[in-house]
Design a protein around this motif. Structure first.
Motif, mmCIF file in Angstrom:
data_model
loop_
_atom_site.group_PDB
_atom_site.id
_atom_site.type_symbol
_atom_site.label_atom_id
_atom_site.label_comp_id
_atom_site.label_asym_id
_atom_site.label_seq_id
_atom_site.Cartn_x
_atom_site.Cartn_y
_atom_site.Cartn_z
ATOM 1 N N LYS A 365 -4.710 -2.938 47.836
ATOM 2 C CA LYS A 365 -4.067 -2.389 46.644
ATOM 3 C C LYS A 365 -3.157 -1.240 47.064
ATOM 4 O O LYS A 365 -3.605 -0.208 47.546
ATOM 5 N N VAL A 366 -1.870 -1.445 46.851
ATOM 6 C CA VAL A 366 -0.876 -0.458 47.267
ATOM 7 C C VAL A 366 -0.835 0.714 46.297
ATOM 8 O O VAL A 366 -0.728 1.871 46.694
ATOM 9 N N LYS A 367 -0.933 0.417 45.003
ATOM 10 C CA LYS A 367 -0.959 1.450 43.967
ATOM 11 C C LYS A 367 -2.152 1.186 43.069
ATOM 12 O O LYS A 367 -2.466 0.042 42.758
ATOM 13 N N ALA A 426 -8.907 1.454 60.406
ATOM 14 C CA ALA A 426 -9.626 1.646 59.145
ATOM 15 C C ALA A 426 -9.030 2.790 58.332
ATOM 16 O O ALA A 426 -8.905 2.698 57.104
ATOM 17 N N ASP A 427 -8.632 3.871 59.000
ATOM 18 C CA ASP A 427 -8.069 5.023 58.293
ATOM 19 C C ASP A 427 -6.691 4.737 57.712
ATOM 20 O O ASP A 427 -6.236 5.465 56.837
ATOM 21 N N VAL A 428 -6.031 3.723 58.213
ATOM 22 C CA VAL A 428 -4.724 3.338 57.668
ATOM 23 C C VAL A 428 -4.919 2.417 56.468
ATOM 24 O O VAL A 428 -4.323 2.598 55.415
ATOM 25 N N LEU A 429 -5.791 1.435 56.643
ATOM 26 C CA LEU A 429 -6.057 0.481 55.569
ATOM 27 C C LEU A 429 -6.690 1.170 54.363
ATOM 28 O O LEU A 429 -6.386 0.846 53.212
ATOM 29 N N TYR A 437 -0.101 8.229 50.899
ATOM 30 C CA TYR A 437 -1.002 7.094 51.084
ATOM 31 C C TYR A 437 -0.340 6.030 51.961
ATOM 32 O O TYR A 437 0.711 5.488 51.610
ATOM 33 N N TRP A 438 -0.961 5.734 53.121
ATOM 34 C CA TRP A 438 -0.331 4.824 54.081
ATOM 35 C C TRP A 438 0.002 3.456 53.471
ATOM 36 O O TRP A 438 1.113 2.943 53.667
ATOM 37 N N PRO A 439 -0.913 2.801 52.762
ATOM 38 C CA PRO A 439 -0.557 1.482 52.214
ATOM 39 C C PRO A 439 0.695 1.497 51.343
ATOM 40 O O PRO A 439 1.506 0.553 51.400
ATOM 41 N N THR A 440 0.896 2.573 50.557
ATOM 42 C CA THR A 440 2.112 2.657 49.744
ATOM 43 C C THR A 440 3.342 2.767 50.627
ATOM 44 O O THR A 440 4.371 2.116 50.389
ATOM 45 N N ARG A 441 3.255 3.577 51.671
ATOM 46 C CA ARG A 441 4.386 3.737 52.591
ATOM 47 C C ARG A 441 4.656 2.428 53.347
ATOM 48 O O ARG A 441 5.814 2.053 53.554
ATOM 49 N N ILE A 442 3.596 1.746 53.756
ATOM 50 C CA ILE A 442 3.757 0.468 54.462
ATOM 51 C C ILE A 442 4.448 -0.548 53.562
ATOM 52 O O ILE A 442 5.366 -1.265 53.993
ATOM 53 N N GLU A 443 4.011 -0.619 52.311
ATOM 54 C CA GLU A 443 4.634 -1.559 51.375
ATOM 55 C C GLU A 443 6.118 -1.238 51.205
ATOM 56 O O GLU A 443 6.957 -2.149 51.124
ATOM 57 N N GLY A 444 6.458 0.039 51.182
ATOM 58 C CA GLY A 444 7.862 0.432 51.086
ATOM 59 C C GLY A 444 8.661 -0.031 52.297
ATOM 60 O O GLY A 444 9.804 -0.500 52.167
ATOM 61 N N THR A 498 -1.931 5.330 62.793
ATOM 62 C CA THR A 498 -3.208 6.034 62.666
ATOM 63 C C THR A 498 -3.171 6.924 61.431
ATOM 64 O O THR A 498 -2.099 7.198 60.869
ATOM 65 N N GLY A 499 -4.331 7.386 61.036
ATOM 66 C CA GLY A 499 -4.419 8.256 59.869
ATOM 67 C C GLY A 499 -3.789 9.615 60.088
ATOM 68 O O GLY A 499 -3.429 10.301 59.124
#
Length: 566
Positions: A365-367, A426-429, A437-444, A498-499
């Motif tokens: 979940k990105v957001k 794990a700290d990124v996911l 929040y890494w997942p939001t940045r990754i999705e971008g 990494t986180g």
């Protein structure tokens, strides 16, 4: 075949790769569970076959470790009656989930499974005999005849499915020969016993819909595809088979923290085949993973010829619906806007070239406001991290294995097998940061990358126009090659996050790499230009040649990756 025995508990039938020797071995269930830490992975005929067998192994482990702790002791909130276990729900509410997680932690720290697994298999050994009184994953002649129409009974010889159909590397029906199969002629219907066992398990999970025989029911139903065939499978891959099994061993209900205890009931724990089929006729979604992981799509009966080769009879069993089947942890989901229900986000032939990372938002979940359901496996991993059962910097590999059908509603024969993965720490996911929040940045980053992919597609379309070739096939082929260039570098970029990273710095590194890859892809297209490429053609926007097409792409690249420069 009278008095013949092939018991999956003690006889070798599982193919594995040893870590130390890197050699293939064939082992029994007992050997596998005693030595899973020494094996790298399952190594059957297909990755999708390995996934079906992995779920069978998980059904055994889930059943055992939701009843017994690592010492083989029954949990305090379970009580053994004369014929069955009962649960003290109040006690389970107090300590149940804590106890189950403690068992998981103890196993993980020990690095191997405990003796109770083999004891369980020995207790149920008679149900794992491929030739037993209740043969493994099969029905006897009497049971089969009692459940199918009279004119489809074994003596009639109807409703057979051949070895070459069950073997999903061939998947040849009686009507359409498989031309590019790894076997030819009569060899397509020849098979060793251990391989047959593996394919029977896989076939129950990846069944097409070509066969017509069905069990007798009061209401009509269509023969269903296998359950795994109806998913977009995702699971966690570890460095050893033990680690893979552990990371996918879901012992608690991760979607409901106050969920009641549910008894696991794999198919072999049903008293009779009749009982199992009668339950399936109700088309009720299983409430436990062991039953879901071992769900049959077909009632199979095997007759053995004098030649030693099998004649396999197959009858369809009603299947429960996949809508809102959120108990299934190994799939991604999509929201059906018409029914407002979640369904597995299936892959089709049109999505063969789309790598896993491009659908990142389906896996995590990105957001918080997103209306997606994460795969149960991702929720389970988040739980393990929250409970400090896996390290913050643990590399987590989400693996996807999809057997995609030909799209024909009357056959659904396998057309292609897709294998992909995506590794993140794990700290990124499960990034604890809110603002960054890494997942939001990754999705971008993925959105930007795919925007560049569209820019490149338009460039390829321009080249097609200049060369006067059909636009869509030409541009699609170049676009596919472009994404092939991106896949490994992007996966490596993901795995290296990494986180503690400076988000902007890491993202800019990828942007620089994306520019290099795009520039090289353009250079390859522009090698050895023809006179027509250079001269170009006149269009609505003026002269169009390979140089103006390149300039347009480079302008779009700057605009989409460096808005200030663009």
């Amino acid at each position: 075949m009278d008095n013949k025995s092939f018991n999956l508990v003690t006889d070798p039938w599982l193919k594995v790769i040893e870590i130390q020797s890197n050699q293939e071995r064939t082992v029994s269930l007992t050997e596998l569970f005693e030595n899973s830490q020494n094996y790298r992975q399952l190594a059957g005929e297909m990755h999708s076959q390995d996934l079906a067998i992995l779920r069978l192994l998980l059904a055994i482990l889930t059943t055992v470790y939701t009843r017994f702790d690592t010492n083989g002791e029954l949990y305090s909130w379970l009580e053994k009656g004369i014929n069955e276990l009962t649960v003290d729900q109040e006690m389970y509410d107090d300590t149940g989930q804590h106890d189950l997680l403690a068992t998981w932690k103890s196993l993980h720290q020990a690095g191997h499974f405990s003796e109770i697994v083999v004891q369980y298999l020995e207790q149920h050994q008679n149900r794992f005999d491929f030739f037993g009184e209740q043969p493994f994953y099969q029905a006897t002649t009497e049971d089969y005849d009692a459940l199918v129409p009279e004119n489809k009974r074994v003596a009639a010889g109807k409703g057979q499915v051949s070895i070459k159909q069950i073997n999903r590397r061939v998947s040849e029906s009686a009507n359409t020969p498989a031309i590019f199969a790894p076997k030819s002629g009569e060899a397509k219907n020849e098979i060793q016993l251990d391989e047959l066992v593996r394919w029977v398990i896989a076939y129950q999970n990846f069944t097409g819909v070509t066969d017509k025989t069905k069990v007798v029911t009061t209401e009509k139903f269509s023969n269903p595809a296998g359950w795994l065939y109806r998913l977009n499978p995702v699971f966690v891959k570890g460095e050893s088979l033990f680690e893979t099994l552990m990371l996918n061993l879901v012992l608690i209900n991760t979607r409901k923290s106050d969920a009641e205890y549910v008894f696991q009931k794999p198919v072999w724990e049903y008293p009779t085949v009749h009982d199992y089929v009668e339950m399936r006729k109700k088309q009720i979604l299983p409430d436990n993973l062991a039953e879901l992981y071992t769900a049959w799509s077909r009632l199979l009966h095997i007759e053995w010829r004098d030649s030693g080769q099998p004649a396999i009879f197959s009858a369809g069993i009603p299947m429960f619906a996949a809508d809102s089947a959120l108990i299934e942890p190994m799939t991604t989901w999509r929201l059906d806007k018409k029914t407002n229900e979640y369904r597995p986000a299936l892959k089709g032939l049109q999505s063969v070239g789309i790598a896993m990372w491009r659908n990142f938002g389906q896996y995590v979940k990105v957001k918080q406001a997103d209306d997606i359901h994460e795969p149960g496996m991702v929720i389970w991993l988040r739980k393990l991290k929250k409970e400090h059962l896996i390290a913050r910097n643990a590399p987590l590999i989400l693996n996807s294995i999809a057997l995609i059908s030909d799209g024909n509603a009357t056959s659904q024969s396998p057309a292609v097998e897709l294998i992909d993965d995506m590794q993140l720490q794990a700290d990124v996911l499960f990034d604890p940061e809110i603002a960054d929040y890494w997942p939001t940045r990754i999705e971008g980053v993925i959105e930007q990358t795919q925007t560049v992919g569209k820019d490149y597609y338009h460039f390829a379309s321009d080249i097609a126009t200049i060369r006067n070739v059909e636009t869509r096939p030409f541009a699609s082929a170049l676009s596919a090659k472009f994404y092939d260039r991106l896949n490994e570098p992007f996966k490596q970029w993901l795995a290296g996050l990494t986180g503690e990273d400076d988000r902007d710095e890491k993202i800019n590194l990828w942007k620089d790499q994306l520019k290099e890859i795009t520039t090289q892809a353009v250079a390859d297209v522009m090698q050895s230009p023809s006179p027509r490429d250079i001269k170009g053609i006149s269009g609505e926007k003026g002269l169009l040649n390979i140089f103006t097409a390149k300039n347009r792409l480079m302008f779009n690249l700057r605009t989409h990756l460096d808005p200030e420069k663009g």
